[in-house]
Motif scaffolding. Structure first.
Motif, PDB file in Angstrom:
ATOM      1  N   CYS A 266      40.318  39.188  50.034  1.00  0.00           N
ATOM      2  CA  CYS A 266      41.227  39.372  51.215  1.00  0.00           C
ATOM      3  C   CYS A 266      42.145  40.432  50.646  1.00  0.00           C
ATOM      4  O   CYS A 266      42.617  41.427  51.743  1.00  0.00           O
ATOM      5  CB  CYS A 266      42.126  38.085  51.106  1.00  0.00           C
ATOM      6  N   GLN A 267      42.669  40.532  49.591  1.00  0.00           N
ATOM      7  CA  GLN A 267      43.585  41.664  49.007  1.00  0.00           C
ATOM      8  C   GLN A 267      42.534  43.055  49.188  1.00  0.00           C
ATOM      9  O   GLN A 267      43.218  44.240  49.553  1.00  0.00           O
ATOM     10  CB  GLN A 267      43.818  41.515  47.564  1.00  0.00           C
ATOM     11  N   LEU A 268      41.418  43.301  48.801  1.00  0.00           N
ATOM     12  CA  LEU A 268      40.581  44.412  48.811  1.00  0.00           C
ATOM     13  C   LEU A 268      40.698  44.780  50.547  1.00  0.00           C
ATOM     14  O   LEU A 268      40.730  45.869  50.672  1.00  0.00           O
ATOM     15  CB  LEU A 268      39.108  44.169  48.575  1.00  0.00           C
ATOM     16  N   SER A 269      40.444  43.798  51.308  1.00  0.00           N
ATOM     17  CA  SER A 269      40.380  44.275  52.795  1.00  0.00           C
ATOM     18  C   SER A 269      41.758  44.691  53.324  1.00  0.00           C
ATOM     19  O   SER A 269      41.554  45.702  53.992  1.00  0.00           O
ATOM     20  CB  SER A 269      39.968  42.777  53.804  1.00  0.00           C
ATOM     21  N   VAL A 270      42.900  44.004  52.954  1.00  0.00           N
ATOM     22  CA  VAL A 270      44.115  44.813  53.240  1.00  0.00           C
ATOM     23  C   VAL A 270      44.384  46.075  52.747  1.00  0.00           C
ATOM     24  O   VAL A 270      44.881  46.924  53.208  1.00  0.00           O
ATOM     25  CB  VAL A 270      45.234  43.801  52.606  1.00  0.00           C
ATOM     26  N   ILE A 271      44.095  46.485  51.364  1.00  0.00           N
ATOM     27  CA  ILE A 271      43.862  47.669  50.619  1.00  0.00           C
ATOM     28  C   ILE A 271      43.093  48.933  51.489  1.00  0.00           C
ATOM     29  O   ILE A 271      43.762  49.505  51.825  1.00  0.00           O
ATOM     30  CB  ILE A 271      43.550  47.658  49.391  1.00  0.00           C
ATOM     31  N   GLU A 272      42.028  48.389  51.884  1.00  0.00           N
ATOM     32  CA  GLU A 272      41.178  49.244  53.019  1.00  0.00           C
ATOM     33  C   GLU A 272      41.729  49.827  54.113  1.00  0.00           C
ATOM     34  O   GLU A 272      41.602  50.613  54.593  1.00  0.00           O
ATOM     35  CB  GLU A 272      39.699  48.662  52.647  1.00  0.00           C
ATOM     36  N   LEU A 273      42.373  48.510  54.749  1.00  0.00           N
ATOM     37  CA  LEU A 273      42.988  48.831  56.013  1.00  0.00           C
ATOM     38  C   LEU A 273      44.286  49.733  55.951  1.00  0.00           C
ATOM     39  O   LEU A 273      44.330  50.639  56.763  1.00  0.00           O
ATOM     40  CB  LEU A 273      43.592  47.442  56.620  1.00  0.00           C
TER      41      LEU A 273
ATOM     42  N   GLY B 290      44.486  53.388  43.502  1.00  0.00           N
ATOM     43  CA  GLY B 290      44.708  52.628  41.863  1.00  0.00           C
ATOM     44  C   GLY B 290      44.705  51.462  41.838  1.00  0.00           C
ATOM     45  O   GLY B 290      44.216  50.619  41.133  1.00  0.00           O
ATOM     46  N   ALA B 291      45.490  50.721  43.106  1.00  0.00           N
ATOM     47  CA  ALA B 291      45.310  49.236  43.156  1.00  0.00           C
ATOM     48  C   ALA B 291      44.025  48.618  43.356  1.00  0.00           C
ATOM     49  O   ALA B 291      43.783  47.623  42.766  1.00  0.00           O
ATOM     50  CB  ALA B 291      46.166  48.802  44.222  1.00  0.00           C
ATOM     51  N   GLU B 292      43.109  49.380  44.003  1.00  0.00           N
ATOM     52  CA  GLU B 292      41.753  48.899  44.147  1.00  0.00           C
ATOM     53  C   GLU B 292      41.058  49.036  42.993  1.00  0.00           C
ATOM     54  O   GLU B 292      40.320  48.050  42.525  1.00  0.00           O
ATOM     55  CB  GLU B 292      40.911  49.947  45.239  1.00  0.00           C
ATOM     56  N   CYS B 293      41.181  50.079  42.098  1.00  0.00           N
ATOM     57  CA  CYS B 293      40.733  50.032  40.673  1.00  0.00           C
ATOM     58  C   CYS B 293      40.943  48.852  39.827  1.00  0.00           C
ATOM     59  O   CYS B 293      40.109  48.407  39.210  1.00  0.00           O
ATOM     60  CB  CYS B 293      41.063  51.283  40.071  1.00  0.00           C
ATOM     61  N   PHE B 294      42.227  48.742  39.934  1.00  0.00           N
ATOM     62  CA  PHE B 294      42.735  47.414  39.017  1.00  0.00           C
ATOM     63  C   PHE B 294      42.302  46.139  39.698  1.00  0.00           C
ATOM     64  O   PHE B 294      41.912  45.152  39.044  1.00  0.00           O
ATOM     65  CB  PHE B 294      44.216  47.385  38.953  1.00  0.00           C
ATOM     66  N   LEU B 295      41.939  46.088  40.871  1.00  0.00           N
ATOM     67  CA  LEU B 295      41.466  44.889  41.648  1.00  0.00           C
ATOM     68  C   LEU B 295      39.969  44.740  41.288  1.00  0.00           C
ATOM     69  O   LEU B 295      39.423  43.681  41.139  1.00  0.00           O
ATOM     70  CB  LEU B 295      41.653  45.004  43.042  1.00  0.00           C
ATOM     71  N   LEU B 296      39.290  46.005  41.271  1.00  0.00           N
ATOM     72  CA  LEU B 296      37.983  45.805  40.806  1.00  0.00           C
ATOM     73  C   LEU B 296      37.742  45.212  39.316  1.00  0.00           C
ATOM     74  O   LEU B 296      37.076  44.476  39.168  1.00  0.00           O
ATOM     75  CB  LEU B 296      37.337  46.912  41.044  1.00  0.00           C
TER      76      LEU B 296
ATOM     77  N   VAL C  47      40.989  28.619  34.419  1.00  0.00           N
ATOM     78  CA  VAL C  47      41.354  29.791  34.185  1.00  0.00           C
ATOM     79  C   VAL C  47      42.109  30.577  35.382  1.00  0.00           C
ATOM     80  O   VAL C  47      42.909  31.199  35.409  1.00  0.00           O
ATOM     81  CB  VAL C  47      40.214  30.429  33.597  1.00  0.00           C
ATOM     82  N   MET C  48      41.032  30.560  36.425  1.00  0.00           N
ATOM     83  CA  MET C  48      41.162  31.475  37.745  1.00  0.00           C
ATOM     84  C   MET C  48      41.970  30.373  38.503  1.00  0.00           C
ATOM     85  O   MET C  48      41.581  30.370  39.756  1.00  0.00           O
ATOM     86  CB  MET C  48      39.855  31.795  38.228  1.00  0.00           C
ATOM     87  N   SER C  49      43.314  30.180  38.090  1.00  0.00           N
ATOM     88  CA  SER C  49      44.231  29.197  38.867  1.00  0.00           C
ATOM     89  C   SER C  49      44.710  30.191  40.266  1.00  0.00           C
ATOM     90  O   SER C  49      44.700  31.227  40.055  1.00  0.00           O
ATOM     91  CB  SER C  49      45.033  28.483  38.489  1.00  0.00           C
ATOM     92  N   GLU C  50      45.170  29.297  41.357  1.00  0.00           N
ATOM     93  CA  GLU C  50      45.858  30.194  42.141  1.00  0.00           C
ATOM     94  C   GLU C  50      46.957  30.903  41.753  1.00  0.00           C
ATOM     95  O   GLU C  50      47.232  32.264  42.142  1.00  0.00           O
ATOM     96  CB  GLU C  50      46.271  29.321  43.395  1.00  0.00           C
ATOM     97  N   GLY C  51      47.785  30.300  40.824  1.00  0.00           N
ATOM     98  CA  GLY C  51      49.000  31.188  40.320  1.00  0.00           C
ATOM     99  C   GLY C  51      48.609  32.430  39.702  1.00  0.00           C
ATOM    100  O   GLY C  51      49.136  33.432  39.700  1.00  0.00           O
ATOM    101  N   PHE C  52      47.501  32.364  38.678  1.00  0.00           N
ATOM    102  CA  PHE C  52      47.132  33.410  37.805  1.00  0.00           C
ATOM    103  C   PHE C  52      46.314  34.569  38.796  1.00  0.00           C
ATOM    104  O   PHE C  52      46.478  35.623  38.616  1.00  0.00           O
ATOM    105  CB  PHE C  52      46.002  32.737  37.039  1.00  0.00           C
ATOM    106  N   CYS C  53      45.697  33.832  39.640  1.00  0.00           N
ATOM    107  CA  CYS C  53      45.119  35.019  40.879  1.00  0.00           C
ATOM    108  C   CYS C  53      46.251  35.947  41.850  1.00  0.00           C
ATOM    109  O   CYS C  53      46.167  36.824  41.794  1.00  0.00           O
ATOM    110  CB  CYS C  53      44.295  34.345  41.775  1.00  0.00           C
TER     111      CYS C  53
ATOM    112  N   ALA D 221      46.927  39.769  41.185  1.00  0.00           N
ATOM    113  CA  ALA D 221      47.119  40.540  42.684  1.00  0.00           C
ATOM    114  C   ALA D 221      48.235  41.472  42.740  1.00  0.00           C
ATOM    115  O   ALA D 221      48.297  42.613  42.879  1.00  0.00           O
ATOM    116  CB  ALA D 221      47.070  39.752  44.125  1.00  0.00           C
ATOM    117  N   VAL D 222      49.320  40.980  42.272  1.00  0.00           N
ATOM    118  CA  VAL D 222      50.501  41.617  42.300  1.00  0.00           C
ATOM    119  C   VAL D 222      50.712  42.524  41.093  1.00  0.00           C
ATOM    120  O   VAL D 222      51.083  43.936  41.234  1.00  0.00           O
ATOM    121  CB  VAL D 222      51.762  40.607  41.680  1.00  0.00           C
ATOM    122  N   ALA D 223      50.218  42.353  39.897  1.00  0.00           N
ATOM    123  CA  ALA D 223      49.907  43.445  38.755  1.00  0.00           C
ATOM    124  C   ALA D 223      48.972  44.582  39.507  1.00  0.00           C
ATOM    125  O   ALA D 223      49.385  45.977  39.017  1.00  0.00           O
ATOM    126  CB  ALA D 223      49.364  42.697  37.629  1.00  0.00           C
ATOM    127  N   CYS D 224      47.990  44.298  40.095  1.00  0.00           N
ATOM    128  CA  CYS D 224      47.270  45.331  40.560  1.00  0.00           C
ATOM    129  C   CYS D 224      47.840  46.263  41.451  1.00  0.00           C
ATOM    130  O   CYS D 224      47.776  47.930  41.167  1.00  0.00           O
ATOM    131  CB  CYS D 224      45.971  44.934  41.456  1.00  0.00           C
TER     132      CYS D 224
END
Length: 310
Positions: free
Chosen positions: A65-72, A111-117, A137-143, A147-150
């Motif tokens: 979903c975040q990748l789609s927003v970045i591409e948009l 750059g955000a896409e690089c980090f997201l990958l 490990v991959m909890s909602e808060g961690f994800c 996403a914000v860090a990317c």
């Protein structure tokens, strides 16, 4: 060359030449770009809507979903100006601040896409190498923090690079032989003979391309080592198939970016750069939704649910 005394004035304008050398193909290129742009927008909006409407979202869907927003955002930053350059015969003008803003957003989103990958590769690593601890490990808060860090990482590096580029002295010619304010094209206008202006670009390439790629490579080395211990060929194939979409997008993204930005200023070629940028800014954003909708079982299921609701 003589430096233009007004080159740092915010009222200065650049002229984007775009595809002025292809006047006879202008209408055809405009129609092709417009269709590709609309299809890209539709594909990414469809994936975004499908994921948002899904009540239970696994981490990979959240990252998609975040990748789609970045591409948009990515296509909206670049394509409208490119389409305008095809309408205007002598090229379209862009202000000093507008050019800086476009460069910053382009680099920040890339750059955000690089980090997201990287985040997506870590998700695949945890899913395959630590399946019992995956949801812990991959909890909602961690994800969400990932996403914000990317985004923050991409925007911070892009800001430093943009400030460094636009503090350079520009020559009297403000004609950018490109269809948007790309870093190599703007650097080519700088009135310097040394390689010092390229150092910020080199640092940005290390932070946005080299380090993320090494982290992705490390993840897949660990995944490959884990798959070697899987005795069932069916299980091994099923596990690896979840990585194919991510691998395809990673190769597309890093391949084009590496070819465009990791090379000296002396090897700059406007015609070649424009062709690679066309692929980078138009074709790859179009392919991303296709790759994920065809290869990702979760996305296909979510899209089917959305179509049934419609």
């Amino acid at each position: 060359m003589e430096r233009d005394n007004k080159s740092t004035d915010a009222t200065m304008e650049f002229l984007l030449l775009g595809f002025s050398e292809l006047l006879c193909l202008r209408v055809l290129l405009f129609l092709i770009f417009l269709i590709v742009h609309l299809v890209t927008l539709a594909g990414n909006v469809m994936i975004f809507m499908a994921v948002v409407m899904e009540p239970s979202r696994p981490p990979m869907l959240f990252f998609l979903c975040q990748l789609s927003v970045i591409e948009l955002c990515y296509t909206l930053v670049i394509v409208p100006k490119a389409l305008l350059s095809l309408i205007v015969v002598d090229g379209s003008t862009i202000s000093f601040i507008g050019c800086a803003a476009q460069m910053h957003l382009f680099v920040a989103l890339g750059g955000a896409e690089c980090f997201l990958l990287v985040a997506m590769s870590y998700d695949r690593y945890v899913a395959i190498c630590q399946p019992l601890h995956y949801f812990a490990v991959m909890s909602e808060g961690f994800c969400l923090r990932l996403a914000v860090a990317c985004c923050l990482g991409g925007f911070a590096v892009a800001l430093g690079l943009t400030v460094a580029v636009f503090r350079l002295p520009f020559c009297q010619s403000h004609r950018i032989n490109h269809f948007f304010c790309d870093v190599p094209a703007v650097l080519h206008l700088a009135c310097t003979q040394s390689y010092t202006p390229e150092l910020p670009l080199l640092v940005a390439c290390v932070l946005l391309l080299l380090l993320p790629f090494l982290l992705i490579l490390t993840s897949y080395v660990c995944i490959a080592a884990a798959l070697l211990h899987v005795t069932s060929s069916v299980g091994r194939g099923k596990a690896f198939s979840t990585c194919i979409s991510h691998l395809a997008i990673t190769l597309l993204h890093y391949g084009c970016a590496t070819f465009t930005y990791i090379r000296p200023k002396s090897s700059y070629s406007p015609a070649r750069d424009k062709m690679v940028s066309l692929v980078y800014t138009n074709i790859t954003p179009l392919l991303y939704p296709l790759i994920y909708s065809l290869r990702n079982k979760e996305i296909r299921g979510v899209l089917r649910k959305m179509l049934r609701r419609k």
